[in-house]
Each structure stands twice: as C-alpha cells, then as structure tokens.
Design a protein around this motif. Structure first.
Motif, mmCIF file in Angstrom:
data_model
loop_
_atom_site.group_PDB
_atom_site.id
_atom_site.type_symbol
_atom_site.label_atom_id
_atom_site.label_comp_id
_atom_site.label_asym_id
_atom_site.label_seq_id
_atom_site.Cartn_x
_atom_site.Cartn_y
_atom_site.Cartn_z
ATOM 1 N N GLY A 84 0.814 -1.212 0.000
ATOM 2 C CA GLY A 84 0.000 0.000 0.000
ATOM 3 C C GLY A 84 0.844 1.256 0.000
ATOM 4 N N ASN A 85 2.145 1.082 0.057
ATOM 5 C CA ASN A 85 3.081 2.198 0.080
ATOM 6 C C ASN A 85 3.550 2.498 -1.349
ATOM 7 O OD1 ASN A 85 5.597 3.677 0.213
ATOM 8 N ND2 ASN A 85 5.674 3.201 2.394
ATOM 9 N N LYS A 86 3.143 3.643 -1.896
ATOM 10 C CA LYS A 86 3.447 3.969 -3.288
ATOM 11 C C LYS A 86 4.943 4.127 -3.528
ATOM 12 C CE LYS A 86 -0.987 5.979 -4.602
ATOM 13 N NZ LYS A 86 -1.692 7.160 -5.173
ATOM 14 N N ALA A 87 5.641 4.713 -2.571
ATOM 15 C CA ALA A 87 7.090 4.865 -2.735
ATOM 16 C C ALA A 87 7.767 3.496 -2.812
ATOM 17 C CB ALA A 87 7.659 5.681 -1.575
ATOM 18 N N LEU A 88 7.309 2.570 -2.011
ATOM 19 C CA LEU A 88 7.852 1.214 -2.015
ATOM 20 C C LEU A 88 7.522 0.508 -3.328
ATOM 21 C CD1 LEU A 88 9.471 -0.700 -0.227
ATOM 22 C CD2 LEU A 88 7.299 -1.532 0.730
ATOM 23 N N GLN A 89 6.296 0.697 -3.820
ATOM 24 C CA GLN A 89 5.906 0.113 -5.104
ATOM 25 C C GLN A 89 6.798 0.638 -6.234
ATOM 26 O OE1 GLN A 89 1.748 1.333 -5.161
ATOM 27 N NE2 GLN A 89 1.090 -0.799 -4.894
ATOM 28 N N GLU A 90 6.996 1.944 -6.239
ATOM 29 C CA GLU A 90 7.800 2.553 -7.304
ATOM 30 C C GLU A 90 9.234 2.033 -7.286
ATOM 31 O OE1 GLU A 90 9.481 6.947 -8.693
ATOM 32 O OE2 GLU A 90 7.930 6.819 -7.125
ATOM 33 N N HIS A 91 9.845 2.003 -6.112
ATOM 34 C CA HIS A 91 11.236 1.544 -6.010
ATOM 35 C C HIS A 91 11.366 0.061 -6.346
ATOM 36 C CE1 HIS A 91 12.889 5.279 -4.626
ATOM 37 N NE2 HIS A 91 12.073 5.349 -3.586
ATOM 38 N N ALA A 133 8.722 -16.508 -10.849
ATOM 39 C CA ALA A 133 8.286 -16.106 -9.513
ATOM 40 C C ALA A 133 6.934 -15.397 -9.520
ATOM 41 C CB ALA A 133 9.343 -15.211 -8.877
ATOM 42 N N GLY A 134 6.360 -15.197 -10.721
ATOM 43 C CA GLY A 134 5.024 -14.596 -10.808
ATOM 44 C C GLY A 134 4.990 -13.082 -10.812
ATOM 45 N N VAL A 135 5.978 -12.454 -11.448
ATOM 46 C CA VAL A 135 6.066 -10.993 -11.430
ATOM 47 C C VAL A 135 5.026 -10.300 -12.293
ATOM 48 C CG1 VAL A 135 7.694 -10.770 -13.359
ATOM 49 C CG2 VAL A 135 7.722 -9.070 -11.515
ATOM 50 N N VAL A 136 4.533 -10.966 -13.327
ATOM 51 C CA VAL A 136 3.721 -10.278 -14.328
ATOM 52 C C VAL A 136 2.419 -9.713 -13.761
ATOM 53 C CG1 VAL A 136 2.431 -10.542 -16.483
ATOM 54 C CG2 VAL A 136 4.721 -11.514 -16.281
ATOM 55 N N ILE A 137 1.664 -10.515 -13.040
ATOM 56 C CA ILE A 137 0.355 -10.062 -12.559
ATOM 57 C C ILE A 137 0.450 -8.823 -11.660
ATOM 58 C CG2 ILE A 137 -1.626 -10.671 -11.110
ATOM 59 C CD1 ILE A 137 -1.470 -13.494 -12.274
ATOM 60 N N PRO A 138 1.286 -8.834 -10.614
ATOM 61 C CA PRO A 138 1.357 -7.629 -9.783
ATOM 62 C C PRO A 138 1.936 -6.423 -10.513
ATOM 63 C CG PRO A 138 2.993 -9.238 -9.092
ATOM 64 C CD PRO A 138 2.082 -9.934 -10.044
ATOM 65 N N MET A 139 2.834 -6.652 -11.477
ATOM 66 C CA MET A 139 3.388 -5.521 -12.226
ATOM 67 C C MET A 139 2.333 -4.924 -13.146
ATOM 68 S SD MET A 139 6.170 -3.716 -12.458
ATOM 69 C CE MET A 139 7.628 -4.687 -12.057
ATOM 70 N N LYS A 144 4.815 5.333 -15.045
ATOM 71 C CA LYS A 144 5.993 5.411 -15.911
ATOM 72 C C LYS A 144 6.964 4.283 -15.640
ATOM 73 C CE LYS A 144 9.820 8.441 -17.256
ATOM 74 N NZ LYS A 144 10.482 9.745 -17.037
ATOM 75 N N VAL A 145 7.288 4.046 -14.370
ATOM 76 C CA VAL A 145 8.288 3.035 -14.052
ATOM 77 C C VAL A 145 7.750 1.627 -14.276
ATOM 78 C CG1 VAL A 145 7.771 2.757 -11.581
ATOM 79 C CG2 VAL A 145 10.115 2.454 -12.401
ATOM 80 N N SER A 146 6.450 1.410 -14.048
ATOM 81 C CA SER A 146 5.893 0.069 -14.268
ATOM 82 C C SER A 146 5.801 -0.245 -15.760
ATOM 83 C CB SER A 146 4.525 -0.077 -13.599
ATOM 84 O OG SER A 146 3.594 0.861 -14.092
ATOM 85 N N ALA A 147 5.490 0.756 -16.584
ATOM 86 C CA ALA A 147 5.464 0.536 -18.032
ATOM 87 C C ALA A 147 6.856 0.206 -18.545
ATOM 88 C CB ALA A 147 4.915 1.776 -18.751
ATOM 89 N N TRP A 148 7.854 0.923 -18.016
ATOM 90 C CA TRP A 148 9.248 0.650 -18.398
ATOM 91 C C TRP A 148 9.667 -0.741 -17.943
ATOM 92 C CZ3 TRP A 148 13.141 0.255 -14.512
ATOM 93 C CH2 TRP A 148 14.440 0.068 -15.012
ATOM 94 N N ALA A 149 9.309 -1.107 -16.722
ATOM 95 C CA ALA A 149 9.664 -2.423 -16.199
ATOM 96 C C ALA A 149 8.984 -3.527 -16.999
ATOM 97 C CB ALA A 149 9.274 -2.524 -14.725
ATOM 98 N N LEU A 150 7.728 -3.327 -17.359
ATOM 99 C CA LEU A 150 7.012 -4.322 -18.152
ATOM 100 C C LEU A 150 7.638 -4.486 -19.530
ATOM 101 C CD1 LEU A 150 3.390 -3.440 -17.044
ATOM 102 C CD2 LEU A 150 4.396 -5.728 -16.925
ATOM 103 N N ALA A 151 8.113 -3.389 -20.108
ATOM 104 C CA ALA A 151 8.794 -3.485 -21.400
ATOM 105 C C ALA A 151 10.033 -4.355 -21.273
ATOM 106 C CB ALA A 151 9.158 -2.091 -21.908
#
Length: 223
Positions: A16-23, A44-50, A63-70
């Motif tokens: 629930g911590n946005k800063a933690l999610q972003e990092h 490890a199942g990264v796709v669904i939460p990302m 922005k960072v999640s779109a970059w990470a997904l790419a």
C-alpha cells in the motif's frame, strides 16, 4: 544474491506504500534487463502484480511500471500470453493516450515487444482498439524517438498472416494524414534517419497484402 531478493520485491509491488511500489518496480525493471534474471522473475510470478501497477493513479508508478514491463517483455523466448492473461491489453490501450509523453513512450515500447510475439496477443490488442489509437499517435507524434516504438508496434501488427490484416492495412492507408506522414518519414535524414528503416518495414508489410494495397502505395508516391 539477486535471485533471493525476487520474492520480496514482488511482494512490495502489492504494498500500500506507493514509494515502495515505485522503487520495487524500478529495481525489478533493472533486473529484467538480464535474460537469466528475467526468466526467474517470470517464474516467480512478477507479471500479474506488475500489470496491476498500470492501474495506479500515480504518474511516477505508471511510468516506471510501463518501463519495467517493457523489460520483462524483452527476449524472443518470452511469451506475451501471460501479460495478456493478466489483463494488460486495456491498460496499455488506455495509457497509450496518456497526457504525459514519457508514459506514452514507455507504453509503446512495451507494446513493441509484446506485439512481436504470438499472433494471439496481436489480435487481442487490435480487438481492444489499438489500431486507431496508434494511427492517431503517429500522425501527431512530436519526434523521431517517440515515433520509433509506435512504428515498430504498427509494423508488428501489419505482419500478421491473416485476412483481418488486410482490413487493418486498409484502415491505416485511409487514415487521414497517414500517407503524408509516411512520405515525410521516408525523407528523414541525420539523427532521425532510423525511422526510414522502420517505415519501410511497415510499407513492405502493407505491400505484401492485396493488389489494391500495392496500387495505392505506387499511386500515392510512397514508392
């Protein structure tokens, strides 16, 4: 060890911590640039939460999640199906129209990788409404760098061996401003010259279609 940190990083994505999610997303995106670690992230199942992070109302997280997904979608051995099963298509379509150009650019890079995989994924993207959005994006794009992932995505869409692809080619050729955009792109030089290659690939895919498509290309002076 990087691999041992993966489960905890994935857990942070749902925090629930946005800063933690972003990092966490930023760290995972960096790790995903490595082929072997990318495979471990998928296992490890990264796709669904990302993918879920694309539903965030935070510009930074988007922005960072779109970059990470790419980065997670890179590699020809990486299937696009888990991404689509996680519900990524409507989220990508939505954010391809975002007001922030940096987010749009990251979204199109993600699209460029996903659309280079299974045809089933391409069909889902088109059915979700990508074609008119990418056409609108292209004719109004501000720079060659922004155009590159859009062109690559469009080229992937138009490479599908399907009768439906003929209809997609019709749509692109008839879209207002698209012919002039192609003509201009083919004349780019200097730092923007790389889009000539991307544009030629699209034109070659269209030319592989019907006699009508080939006639249009010649008559309009594209070739």
């Amino acid at each position: 060890c990087v691999v041992s940190a993966i489960p905890q990083l994935i857990t942070f994505l749902s925090s629930g911590n946005k800063a933690l999610q972003e990092h966490a997303a930023w760290t995972i995106g960096n790790f995903a640039a490595d082929h072997d670690i990318r495979q471990q992230l998928h296992l490890a199942g990264v796709v669904i939460p990302m993918v879920r992070l694309l539903g965030s109302n935070s510009t930074a997280i988007l922005k960072v999640s779109a970059w990470a997904l790419a980065n997670l979608a890179r590699g020809y051995s990486t299937s696009s199906i888990p991404f689509f099963e996680a519900g990524i298509a409507p989220l990508l379509i939505k954010h391809a129209q975002h007001v922030n150009p940096d987010i749009v650019n990251e979204i199109y890079w993600c699209l460029s990788f996903l659309s280079a995989r299974e045809d089933a994924g391409i069909m889902m993207l088109v059915e979700t409404g990508l074609l008119p959005i990418i056409a609108k994006s292209l004719v109004s794009v501000g720079s060659a760098n922004e155009a590159t992932p859009m062109l690559r995505t469009l080229g992937n869409l138009l490479s599908v061996e399907s009768s439906a692809c003929h209809e997609w080619c019709d749509f692109i050729l008839q879209y207002e401003g698209m012919t002039n955009w192609f003509l201009g792109a083919l004349q780019e030089t200097g730092e923007s010259s790389h889009i000539v290659k991307e544009t030629v690939w699209i034109i070659s895919n269209i030319a592989a279609g019907t006699d009508r498509h080939r006639s249009y290309i010649f008559e309009t002076g594209i070739i």
